[in-house]
Scaffold this motif. Structure first.
Motif, PDB file in Angstrom:
ATOM      1  N   PRO A  29       0.815  -1.207   0.000  1.00 16.56           N
ATOM      2  CA  PRO A  29       0.000   0.000   0.000  1.00 16.56           C
ATOM      3  C   PRO A  29       0.852   1.262   0.000  1.00 16.56           C
ATOM      4  O   PRO A  29       1.935   1.284   0.557  1.00 16.56           O
ATOM      5  CB  PRO A  29      -0.787  -0.104   1.300  1.00 16.56           C
ATOM      6  CG  PRO A  29       0.101  -0.889   2.221  1.00 16.56           C
ATOM      7  CD  PRO A  29       0.874  -1.826   1.337  1.00 16.56           C
ATOM      8  N   ASN A  30       0.334   2.296  -0.667  1.00 17.90           N
ATOM      9  CA  ASN A  30       1.013   3.582  -0.713  1.00 17.90           C
ATOM     10  C   ASN A  30       0.169   4.704  -0.122  1.00 17.90           C
ATOM     11  O   ASN A  30       0.675   5.592   0.517  1.00 17.90           O
ATOM     12  CB  ASN A  30       1.388   3.958  -2.149  1.00 17.90           C
ATOM     13  CG  ASN A  30       2.497   3.097  -2.685  1.00 17.90           C
ATOM     14  OD1 ASN A  30       3.453   2.805  -1.978  1.00 17.90           O
ATOM     15  ND2 ASN A  30       2.383   2.669  -3.914  1.00 17.90           N
ATOM     16  N   GLY A  31      -1.106   4.680  -0.383  1.00 23.06           N
ATOM     17  CA  GLY A  31      -1.956   5.776   0.074  1.00 23.06           C
ATOM     18  C   GLY A  31      -3.205   5.275   0.758  1.00 23.06           C
ATOM     19  O   GLY A  31      -3.427   4.069   0.926  1.00 23.06           O
ATOM     20  N   ASP A  32      -4.046   6.217   1.145  1.00 21.58           N
ATOM     21  CA  ASP A  32      -5.269   5.899   1.869  1.00 21.58           C
ATOM     22  C   ASP A  32      -6.208   5.009   1.065  1.00 21.58           C
ATOM     23  O   ASP A  32      -6.932   4.205   1.627  1.00 21.58           O
ATOM     24  CB  ASP A  32      -6.004   7.180   2.270  1.00 21.58           C
ATOM     25  CG  ASP A  32      -5.242   7.980   3.310  1.00 21.58           C
ATOM     26  OD1 ASP A  32      -4.434   7.381   4.039  1.00 21.58           O
ATOM     27  OD2 ASP A  32      -5.465   9.200   3.394  1.00 21.58           O
ATOM     28  N   ILE A  54       1.111  -9.331  -1.506  1.00 20.20           N
ATOM     29  CA  ILE A  54       0.850  -7.902  -1.373  1.00 20.20           C
ATOM     30  C   ILE A  54      -0.104  -7.504  -2.497  1.00 20.20           C
ATOM     31  O   ILE A  54      -0.340  -8.265  -3.423  1.00 20.20           O
ATOM     32  CB  ILE A  54       2.143  -7.050  -1.434  1.00 20.20           C
ATOM     33  CG1 ILE A  54       2.883  -7.290  -2.744  1.00 20.20           C
ATOM     34  CG2 ILE A  54       3.022  -7.316  -0.243  1.00 20.20           C
ATOM     35  CD1 ILE A  54       4.088  -6.402  -2.921  1.00 20.20           C
ATOM     36  N   CYS A  55      -0.650  -6.337  -2.412  1.00 19.58           N
ATOM     37  CA  CYS A  55      -1.602  -5.868  -3.415  1.00 19.58           C
ATOM     38  C   CYS A  55      -0.978  -4.782  -4.271  1.00 19.58           C
ATOM     39  O   CYS A  55      -0.076  -4.069  -3.830  1.00 19.58           O
ATOM     40  CB  CYS A  55      -2.842  -5.308  -2.739  1.00 19.58           C
ATOM     41  SG  CYS A  55      -3.780  -6.537  -1.838  1.00 19.58           S
ATOM     42  N   ALA A  56      -1.514  -4.659  -5.471  1.00 24.60           N
ATOM     43  CA  ALA A  56      -1.104  -3.554  -6.338  1.00 24.60           C
ATOM     44  C   ALA A  56      -1.750  -2.271  -5.826  1.00 24.60           C
ATOM     45  O   ALA A  56      -2.887  -2.268  -5.367  1.00 24.60           O
ATOM     46  CB  ALA A  56      -1.529  -3.825  -7.770  1.00 24.60           C
TER      47      ALA A  56
END
Length: 87
Positions: A29-32, A54-56
């Motif tokens: 994850p990168n953002g909200d 992990i997810c894209a």
């Protein structure tokens, strides 16, 4: 009504080109908006990352800074061509 076509501006700047204006698949994850461990499964889509758990990120296939600038130039040119001067 007017249409601004960004295809010609993005030639040579795709995800397989040397000067990419678009993100490839980005691991999250990168953002909200990205799926985080413990989030309800229906909160955000999780696209499985090949070979890993992990997810894209939802940032995948969205424009980078140069891409948003490219889009802005296309829009500025189109607005100027129809005589728009701003408010």
């Amino acid at each position: 009504m007017a249409f601004a076509d960004p295809i010609s501006a993005f030639r040579g700047h795709g995800i397989c080109d040397g000067d990419e204006w678009i993100n490839r698949v980005v691991a999250g994850p990168n953002g909200d908006g990205d799926f985080h461990a413990g989030d309800p499964a229906n909160q955000a889509p999780c696209l499985p990352w090949p070979g890993e758990n992990i997810c894209a990120s939802l940032e995948s296939f969205h424009p980078k800074n140069a891409g948003t600038t490219g889009y802005a130039r296309v829009m500025e040119q189109q607005l100027a061509s129809i005589g728009y001067k701003g408010s």
